[in-house]
Structure formats: structure tokens, C-alpha cells
Design a protein around this motif. Structure first.
Motif, short mmCIF file in Angstrom:
data_model
loop_
_atom_site.label_atom_id
_atom_site.label_comp_id
_atom_site.label_asym_id
_atom_site.label_seq_id
_atom_site.Cartn_x
_atom_site.Cartn_y
_atom_site.Cartn_z
N THR A 259 -25.84 -8.09 32.34
CA THR A 259 -25.86 -6.76 32.95
C THR A 259 -25.39 -6.83 34.40
O THR A 259 -24.57 -6.03 34.84
CB THR A 259 -27.29 -6.19 32.91
N LEU A 260 -25.92 -7.80 35.11
CA LEU A 260 -25.54 -7.93 36.52
C LEU A 260 -24.06 -8.22 36.66
O LEU A 260 -23.38 -7.68 37.53
CB LEU A 260 -26.36 -9.03 37.20
N ARG A 261 -23.56 -9.08 35.74
CA ARG A 261 -22.14 -9.42 35.81
C ARG A 261 -21.29 -8.18 35.53
O ARG A 261 -20.27 -7.97 36.17
CB ARG A 261 -21.81 -10.54 34.83
N VAL A 262 -21.72 -7.36 34.55
CA VAL A 262 -20.98 -6.15 34.24
C VAL A 262 -20.98 -5.21 35.45
O VAL A 262 -19.99 -4.57 35.77
CB VAL A 262 -21.59 -5.44 33.02
N LEU A 263 -22.11 -5.18 36.13
CA LEU A 263 -22.20 -4.29 37.29
C LEU A 263 -21.35 -4.78 38.45
O LEU A 263 -21.26 -4.10 39.46
CB LEU A 263 -23.65 -4.19 37.75
N GLY A 264 -20.77 -5.95 38.30
CA GLY A 264 -19.89 -6.42 39.35
C GLY A 264 -20.51 -7.49 40.23
O GLY A 264 -20.00 -7.79 41.30
N TYR A 265 -21.63 -8.09 39.78
CA TYR A 265 -22.21 -9.20 40.54
C TYR A 265 -21.38 -10.44 40.29
O TYR A 265 -21.01 -10.74 39.15
CB TYR A 265 -23.66 -9.45 40.10
N THR A 266 -21.09 -11.18 41.36
CA THR A 266 -20.39 -12.45 41.20
C THR A 266 -21.41 -13.49 40.75
O THR A 266 -22.61 -13.31 40.94
CB THR A 266 -19.78 -12.91 42.53
#
Lengths: 238, 794
Positions: B698-705
Motif C-alpha cells: 500500500t505504501l509503495r502504491v501511494l508513492g513511498y520509496t
């Protein structure tokens, strides 16, 4: 066909082949579509039709095996992981079928997750208010109903002020009344905040509410229809 | 009962968690390996010692006296409990080696002319026994000969009593009474190059030392070998031989060499239990976290198995299999590792102790035991998971798990604290408090690791502290010259006139019996001059303690042994001179770390033995920069000189002996301790990563590196481990103090030394370990197929 608005994202002859062991599984074959700025696009297809693959490409989570993909003229197909991450962060808001909220964070904090890394975010409470959950802001996902959870997920998606909202079966896990609330909310965000919405569903009953309806089958678009008079959400039945 | 298909599942389940498995196996391997290695070393060393002592007939007691006629030996033999006795001559000698300016101290011991089995027999290392072709033949102790490049056939010069002799070296040998040969002048470390033992034909030594038909040392064995029985036998012997001037009596297990080895073995025995228990305990806890997580993830599988008819017993056996698998694998690796430790440590001990036949043996029973212990620990490691599995109802288990509860943690009730912190920290804190067991295990592993590292590093400082204390703060002389008999003032005057000497301080060392009611100790009292400058006893606050005109100053350890405090009175009886028992007050206490100490004013001590201003030790301070060869030359010619000790030499010898081994031990201990922390951190991270794959997605989808995702995970790790490090410092300090109180022998005591920079150093090592683990976690986050994790599995 009249060009009513500029093209936000353009998919041209995109294909995607997954390698499953020694077999190639084509998930998308030669699919083309232009997503227009500000429209409410509905992509309808049965399971396995390639719609999730398409969403992954549009959402910058994956790259096509072949064909082109451009966002406001920028070539996404050859973006690095870093640039794709940046693209997701700045341009895209995701709404998932199963919400994907972080269970250890409250509704408000789940919204903050997106805001924390965003460039030009909304006030998190503002986003919560937009989805009508100001009374439940400090509840944990487990304390919220499915519809409420999906609204938190929508609040999170819009909080970073993306141009494009990607919704993957957003009502797939909800009953019909709750579904209507969620769809109504998405329509309102499309109308009032001018967010482009791409909604993927296997439920053709929903299709009528979109400005355009694209039918996908076996990895290709079977048809893309203009819908000049969208059905009001209240009248949707299934 | 055990399903083969399920066995296959066990193997695949575990193989899919290679990282965790390796981290865990490392800890288990070290645990079992150190147990097997140290236990085997203990057995081999203890066995070699016993064989040596038995085969070469180490005596049970030893009596030193002035001079007793040989017929007394028969009389002593007839005393109750005495089994065998041997009278011999033991005499201090000075050696003159051609390549060395300084004279070398040694001890000459008489041996039978022709080889006959005797008590404290010799094991010839090279050459032969006395040939009888020459009267002046000598067998040297092997390490001394080797250190000085002396071989059978060479000649050496020795000053015996008052005459220099040219001795023909016929052989070299080792003796069970000197497995760890410390020069009698003190110190803690052997100095093979500068202290020799000379075995000389009995008659020759008797004649050269004014001991014709006599002996000055009695060694013997007893029937009842308990300490109590030997002590009472020694009392009998002492009263029997009293008129021959008994100077000392001792059980052999009180003598430096025997005691040092015995203490070392005892330490090894304790370590062989404590260290493995720590490692295996931590491993079992970590395993509970890992297996517990694995079983929770297999909830629906368990439900399905139960639904198709597998009972709780079958399920329990299946999951116990994980423990058996890890235990067996760890056991095998541990046996291999232990075998390596075994031979490496024995190698080290071989250089340390002169015991023949220290050879690694294979102990199948130890392997078996090690394997069994590992299996038990490993099965304990599955307990939590199995309890969870057994409790699951099949119908309920086949549904996806209920969503994680969203209860608030306690900290959230404190809004001033909670509100301003970022959602990251909220996530971290909730994760920490919602997995109390896992968090506790992480902290505990870190506490143990930190504590062990701080303790190990502090041991270095403790040794440095002792060295500095004994060799710089208390002692200031350059040379210690030991004299055969007490002499008057003129000796020090004479010495002062020799080349390079700037200062001479007289001392009188007298063996005495100190008695307080039932508590007794035989030891030397050192008489100091009133303006003592070359030796300055210190109290526990490091203040110099002036020696009072009357009474005694004791080291704290002596006061402890005798159960006296300042103001109490002791009965003192000198073993030379008038030998009358007098009372003396305890005036002050001082602190020492090496051996025991009792001080008095030199005049006071002289009165005690009926002498007048005599001394038998001269401390010498040289002019700065002077290393006087002429002084040595002069000393070599004086028959009254029986020993010369060099402070700098003793210092460097201890440093070389212990410093070298310590460096290796420290590196190993720090490395092993680090493995505990590293394994635990990596495991916790892997478990929480597998638990939260979807969150990562989820975090990666939200744009977290990946790096931003790592911050959330490492936040948890750093938080828990910071707590662990802080408590670990406490544990380390506690351990250092525990050692200081527990490890206290008459020969050596450990001060509790904690330097602030060691704390910093330990903290830095821990941060490095944690940081290194984070790099691995980062790579895993980067590699994680988050898109797949997001694909709906429900």
C-alpha cells in the motif's frame, strides 16, 4: 467523435506478457485508449480480461511489455522505478477493492500516510470531511464498516491532490446501498474537484454512471462508448 | 503418525524463510558449539591434568623448613594418614647466562641420582637422566631451556649458595608441580626466559647448600585426601618438625600452579554452562516469534487439515517437526563448530599450561547430549505456535483471520505525548505494543548482547587497571633484590654505591601465621621503612596509607579471610627467629588486586623475629635512563643475592601472556554476542515484514520509496534496540560487578571498572550491528514483490 478535453493519459497498442514458469501468459494484447482530463471513465470486463493489468500500467505499478504509455506527453513505459514511484505519489490516487488501510492507524492517520510524502497535499481533516467521516476520524479500520473504510481509502486517495483517481472494483466488497454511497462520492469528487476518475469493475450495472464506458475482453478493448447521459447513481440497481 | 506429505510441507515452509532460518541457526550453532567445545576442552584438560598428576605422582602437601635430618622422613611417614613422603632440597639459585647481562633467578630441586619413581616426578622432554659421569649435571625445566636456546650438552653457570658451578645440561623435563610456573617473586604470568627450575643430583645439591644428610622441603601424599584431613596431617607434621624451623606448610592444591589451573578449569566449567544457556535461550525465544508467525499465517491450512480429520496430536507433531528440524540442523552444525572450538581452544591451552598429552578426544556422549539439549530448546521454540494451532476451531480457522484489533495502546491516553508525533511513530509504537512478546524478545536479545559486549570490553580495562595499580601506583622501584638471609644496614649502603643506583629501600619479608580465633592464614608480612617511597600501599580510595609504628596494615582480601576489621587484634607468629606468638592490632586496610598483602613497619617486624634493623629485600631505583650492566655484574657475584625481579619485565610479561589471549577472546566474544543481536533483529524485521507485506504494498502504491518504507520498519528496530542497549548497559555494569565480587581468588581479583568510552564503544558496536541488519531489511523491502502482495487473496 469530438475531442472534448485534452488527453491526460494515453495508452497505445500496449501489451503485457507475464512469464509463468516456462509459459508466456498474455494479460494485455494491443490495447489502446486515451484517458481524457476530467472524465469519469468506466472499464468493464469479466475477471481475467486484463483490466487489473491495465490499471497497474496506468497506475505506474508496472511497465508494458510492448506499446506506449504516456502521461501528459511523458513516456511512462520507460520510467525508472524511482520515477514511477514519484509518478504514483504525485499524480495518482488509488482506491482498492479491499481498501488496504493500515490496520494500526486511525482513519485520519491513514490519510496522513499519503499526505506526509505529498508535495501539495490537502489538510487531512478536509479530506476526511469531504468523504463525510469527520465523526469517525479517530477510529481504527477494524472499528469502521466496509463502506466507511472505503471512504477513508478515497479520502486517502484524494488527499495528495492527484489528477487521476484509479478505482479497482471499489464497490466489490460492499452491499448495494453502501456501493451507491461510494459511487456517489466518486461522482461528486469528479464533478466538484475535477478529478479524472478511472473505475474498473466486472459489474456492468455500474457502467451507466460513467461519461465513457470501455469494454475489455481477452486483453483487448472490445468497444469504447461515449455515454452522453450518465445514469444518476441513485437509479443504479443490481 | 508422521505424514510424509506434511514432512515435505515442513521442509518447504522452512526453506521459504531462509533468512530467518540462517539467523536462527547461527545463534543455535554458537550455543551448541560453545557448549560442546568448552565441555570437551574441560574434559580433555581435566583428564590430561589428572593423568599427569597421577602418573607423575604429584604430592598432596608440601612443607618448607630450614634444615631437617633425613631420619625424620621415616618418622613423618609413620604419622597417621601419611602415605608416602619424600625429603628434598629446594634452594633459590642465580643463573648466569652468557648472552644476558642480568642474573636470572631460579629454583634448584634435588632429584635421585639414578632414575627411580618419586613423588613430583619428572617427565623428560629431551636428553637423559643424570648419567653419573659428571657430578655437576643438571636437568632443566623444558620451557626455560627452550626460551634460552639451551640444549642437552650445553653448560650453564649457576650460583649455588655461595659458590658458582659449571653445570652440564643432560636433559630437559617438565614436572606436574609446575604446569603454570610463576616466578616466586610474584606476578601472574610465567616468564620462561627469566625463571628456571634446575633439577640436580641429590647429594651434590645437599653438599653445595649446607644440607648434607638433610632436607629442607618435605613433600608427601596422604590416604585421606580431603582438605581437612591434609590440614590436620600438616598440623601433625609441623609439630613433629617444629624444631627444624618450619617455614611454610601447604596443601598442594593451594600452591600457585595447581590452583591456577584448577581455577581456570572451574571458570571453564561455569562458562560451558552459562554461555550456551544464554544463546540457546535466546534462540528458543526468537524461534517462538518465527514459528508463531508462521503458524498464524497458516491458519487456514490448519483449519483445512483439521477439517479433513487431522487431530490436534497430528498437528502438534507436525509443528514440533519444525523444532526438530531446526534443532537437528543446529545440532549438526553445532557439533562441527564445537569440534573446531575444541581443537582451537586446546591449542591455546597447550601454549599456556605445561601438561603433556593435551589432545582432543571425541566424546560421542557429549554430542548426544548437545543434540538432545538443542532439540529440547528447539521444541520449546515451537510452544507458542503449537498452542495457537491446537486452539483453532476448524470452521473458524478456514475463514480469514479477523481484522487486527484497533484498540488504543496505553500511550495514546497521554495526548500531550501522543498528538504531536507523526503517524510513522504512531505505527511504530502500536506495532511495538501490540506484539508484546516479540518486542520483549527483541529487547532481551539486545540486552544480553549489549551486556556481554560491555562486560568483555571492560575486562580489558580491568586488567589494565590492575596492571597500572600494581605496577605504577603501588610499586615504583626498578629492581627487587631478594637476599638469602636478613642483613643489616650495610648491605643497602653498599648497593647504593653501585653504578646507576639512585635509591635503595630496605624491606623485610617474613612468613607468619596470622590467626584470629578459628581463622588462620600463613603468609608473608612485608616490613616497610618509615619513609617508604618505592612501594606505597593504597587504600580503596587510592590514598597512600602510611605504615603505623605498631600494628599491621592488611589488604582487604586478607581481612576478609581472617574476618577482621580495623581495630581488631590478630595473633601473629613469625616462622623464623624466636617464633613466639604475639598480638598485633589491625590499623588500616589497603586494596590490592594481585596476591595477598600484609604490611608493618620494618622495625616492628624486626622486633617480632628478635632481630635488629635487618632486611632481606632491597628495592632499587636506578637513575633515569640507566640500565646498568655493571650493577648486574656486581649482583651476580654476591652469593647473598638469591633473586632479582624487574618491575618492567613482570609488567610486560603479564601483558604479553594475557594481553595476547585477551585480544582473541574479546574479538570472539564480541562477534558471538553480536550474532545474538543481529540474528534477533533480522528475524524480527523479517517476521514483521512478512506480516505487513500488504502495508508495504500500500505504501509503495501511494508513492513511498523503499527507503521511506524502511524508515517505518527500522524505526521499530531502533526503538526496541535502543531500549535494549540502555538496559544492556545496565546489564553490562551488573555483570562487571558480579565478576568483581565472584571472581576473587587469592592470586587475582577483578576490579569493577567501567569507562564511559567503553559504554560509547559498546553502543556504537550495537548501532553498527543494528544498522547492518537494516541494510539487509532495506534490500528485502526493495526486492519485495509488493504488487503481488497487494493482489487480493481473499
Amino acid at each position: 467523435m469530438i475531442e472534448r478535453a485534452e488527453v491526460l493519459l494515453s495508452v497505445q497498442s500496449a501489451s503485457k506478457i507475464y512469464k509463468m514458469g516456462e509459459i508466456d501468459v498474455p494479460a494485455l494484447r494491443d490495447a489502446s485508449i486515451d484517458i481524457r482530463d476530467g472524465e469519469f471513465l468506466i472499464i468493464v470486463g469479466p475477471s481475467g480480461s486484463g483490466k487489473s493489468t491495465l490499471l497497474n500500467l496506468i497506475g505506474g505499478m508496472d511497465r508494458p511489455s510492448d506499446g506506449s504509455l504516456s502521461f501528459l506527453g511523458e513516456d511512462l513505459a520507460h520510467y525508472s522505478d524511482r520515477k514511477l514511484t514519484l509518478y504514483r505519489k504525485e499524480q495518482i490516487g488509488f482506491v482498492f477493492q479491499f481498501y488496504n488501510l493500515i490496520p494500526t492507524l486511525t482513519a485520519l492517520e491513514n490519510v496522513q500516510v499519503a499526505i506526509e510524502i505529498a508535495q501539495d497535499p490537502m489538510d487531512p481533516m478536509e479530506a476526511i470531511r469531504l468523504v463525510g467521516l469527520e465523526d469517525r476520524a479517530d477510529h481504527f479500520p477494524a472499528q469502521l464498516s466496509g463502506g466507511e473504510q472505503q471512504r477513508v481509502s478515497i479520502a486517502r486517495a484524494i488527499a495528495s491532490n492527484p489528477r487521476l483517481l484509479l478505482c479497482d472494483e471499489p464497490t466489490g466488497a460492499l452491499d448495494i446501498e453502501t456501493s451507491k454511497q461510494v459511487l456517489g462520492l466518486l461522482k461528486r469528487l469528479n464533478r466538484e474537484l475535477k478529478k479524472t476518475v478511472v473505475l474498473i469493475t466486472h459489474n456492468s450495472a455500474i457502467a451507466g454512471i460513467g461519461d465513457r464506458i470501455a469494454y475489455i475482453r481477452d486483453g483487448r478493448f472490445a468497444s469504447i462508448d461515449e455515454n452522453t447521459e450518465p445514469t444518476p447513481v441513485e437509479e443504479v440497481e443490481w | 503418525m508422521v505424514s510424509r506429505t506434511l514432512l515435505r510441507k515442513t521442509r518447504r515452509d522452512l526453506m521459504s524463510r531462509k533468512g530467518s532460518l540462517l539467523a536462527l541457526l547461527a545463534i543455535v550453532t554458537i550455543g551448541v558449539g560453545s557448549y560442546l567445545g568448552m565441555s570437551a576442552v574441560h574434559r580433555d584438560l581435566d583428564g590430561a591434568r589428572h593423568r599427569y598428576y597421577t602418573e607423575y605422582r604429584l604430592a598432596d602437601f608440601q612443607v618448607d623448613l630450614k634444615r631437617a635430618p633425613e631420619f625424620e622422613i621415616e618418622r613423618v611417614k609413620n604419622l597417621p594418614n601419611v602415605s608416602e613422603v619424600r625429603g628434598r632440597v629446594s634452594m633459590a639459585v642465580l643463573l648466569d647466562l652468557p648472552d644476558l647481562a642480568e642474573p636470572i633467578s631460579g629454583t634448584a630441586i634435588s632429584m635421585p641420582e639414578t632414575r627411580t619413581p618419586v613423588l613430583n616426578d619428572l617427565h623428560l622432554s629431551s636428553g637423559s637422566w643424570f648419567t653419573g659421569r659428571e657430578r655437576r649435571e643438571v636437568i632443566l625445566n623444558d620451557s626455560f631451556a627452550k626460551a634460552n636456546g639451551i640444549q642437552p650438552g650445553d653448560r650453564i653457570k649457576a650460583l649455588l649458595f655461595d659458590k658458582q658451578h659449571d653445570l652440564l645440561v643432560v636433559g630437559t623435563a617438565i614436572s606436574p608441580e609446575f604446569v603454570y610456573l610463576i616466578p616466586p617473586s610474584g606476578g601472574l604470568a610465567p616468564d620462561p626466559a627469566r625463571f628456571g627450575v634446575l633439577y640436580l643430583p641429590e647429594e651434590f645439591l645437599q653438599e653445595s647448600c649446607d644440607q648434607e644428610g638433610a632436607f629442607n622441603q618435605l613433600i608427601g601424599t596422604t590416604h585421606d585426601r580431603s582438605d581437612k584431613a591434609i590440614d590436620s596431617t600438616l598440623d601433625d607434621i609441623e609439630s613433629r618438625l617444629d624444631l627444624y624451623g618450619v617455614a611454610n606448610t601447604a596443601r598442594i592444591n593451594e600452591t600457585a600452579s595447581v590452583k591456577f589451573l584448577a581455577d581456570d578449569l572451574e571458570g571453564l566449567r561455569v562458562s560451558a554452562r552459562v554461555i550456551p544457556a544464554l544463546f540457546l535461550g535466546v534462540a528458543a525465544l526468537i524461534m517462538n516469534v518465527l514459528i508463531g508467525r508462521m503458524i498464524t499465517q497458516q491458519r487456514s491450512t490448519i483449519g483445512t487439515l483439521k477439517a479433513i480429520g487431522y487431530g490436534n496430536l497430528a498437528i502438534t507433531i507436525h509443528y514440533l517437526g519444525y523444532g526438530v528440524f531446526i534443532g537437528a540442523l543446529g545440532g549438526i552444525l553445532g557439533i562441527a563448530f564445537g569440534t573446531w572450538i575444541h581443537s582451537a581452544m586446546l591449542g591455546l591451552y597447550r601454549t599456556f599450561y605445561t601438561v603433556p598429552d593435551i589432545r582432543p578426544h571425541v566424546f560421542p556422549d557429549l554430542w548426544f547430549l548437545g543434540m538432545a539439549i538443542t532439540l529440547v530448546f528447539a521444541m520449546f521454540g515451537t510452544v507458542r505456535g503449537i498452542r495457537y494451532a491446537a486452539r483453532l476451531e476448524p470452521a473458524e480457522a478456514m475463514h480469514p483471520p479477523p481484522p487486527e484489533r484497533g484498540n488504543r495502546i496505553l500511550l495514546e491516553r497521554i495526548p500531550i505525548f501522543w498528538n504531536p508525533i507523526s503517524f510513522r511513530w504512531k505505527m511504530i509504537l502500536r506495532a511495538v505494543f501490540r506484539n508484546p512478546f516479540r518486542s520483549a524478545v527483541t529487547i532481551l536479545a539486545c540486552v544480553i548482547s549489549t551486556g556481554l559486549i560491555l562486560m568483555t570490553l571492560s575486562n580489558v580495562d580491568a586488567l589494565d587497571y590492575v596492571m597500572d595499580y600494581q605496577f605504577a601506583k603501588i610499586s615504583h622501584e626498578d629492581l627487587t633484590v631478594g637476599l638469602r638471609d636478613p642483613v643489616g644496614m650495610e648491605a643497602s649502603q653498599e648497593l647504593k654505591l653501585l653504578g646507576g643506583v639512585s635509591e635503595v629501600e630496605r624491606q623485610l619479608s617474613v612468613s607468619c601465621d596470622l590467626r584470629n580465633g578459628p581463622y588462620e592464614k600463613r603468609m608473608g608480612i612485608l616490613g616497610l621503612v618509615s619513609n617508604n617511597r618505592l612501594i606505597t600501599p593504597l587504600d580503596s580510595e587510592n590514598n597512600p596509607i602510611p605504615i603505623p609504628e605498631k600494628g599491621l596494615v592488611l589488604s582487604e582480601r586478607v581481612a576478609e579471610i581472617l574476618h577482621v576489621k580495623v581495630g581488631d587484634t590478630l595473633n601473629v607468629r613469625a616462622l623464623i627467629g624466636s617464633r613466639e606468638e604475639v598480638t598485633a592490632p589491625v590499623v588500616a586496610l589497603v586494596k590490592t588486586y594481585l596476591s595477598l598483602a600484609a604490611y608493618a613497619r620494618i622495625d616492628y617486624l624486626n622486633r617480632l623475629i628478635g632481630e635488629d634493623s635487618s632486611a632481606n629485600v632491597l628495592l632499587v631505583k636506578l637513575h633515569p635512563g640507566k640500565r646498568s650492566g655493571t650493577l648486574y655484574k656486581e649482583l651476580k657475584q654476591r652469593p647473598s643475592v638469591i633473586a632479582i625481579g624487574e618491575r618492567a619485565r613482570a609488567f610486560s610479561q603479564i601483558d604479553a601472556t594475557f594481553g595476547k589471549n585477551m585480544g582473541v577472546m574479546i574479538a570472539i566474544t564480541v562477534f558471538f554476542s553480536g550474532i545474538i543481536a543481529f540474528g534477533s533483529i533480522l528475524n524480527t524485521a523479517l517476521v514483521s515484514l512478512s506480516e505487513r507485506e500488504r502495508e508495504v504494498g500500500t505504501l509503495r502504491v501511494l508513492g513511498y520509496t523503499p527507503y521511506q518504507v524502511l524508515q517505518i520498519f527500522s524505526g521499530e528496530s531502533f526503538l526496541l534496540n535502543s531500549i535494549g542497549i540502555v538496559f544492556g548497559f545496565g546489564a553490562g555494569v551488573g555483570l562487571v560487578h558480579l565478576i568483581a565480587t565472584q571472581y576473587s581468588t587469592e592470586l587475582f581479583r577483578f576490579p569493577a571498572v567501567i569507562h564511559f568510552f567503553r559504554v560509547i564503544e559498546t553502543g556504537s558496536i550495537m548501532v553498527l550491528i543494528i544498522g547492518f541488519a537494516q541494510i539487509l531489511v532495506f534490500l528485502l523491502i526493495k526486492k519485495l514483490r509488493w504488487l503481488e502482495a497487494l493482489q487480493v487473496k481473499e
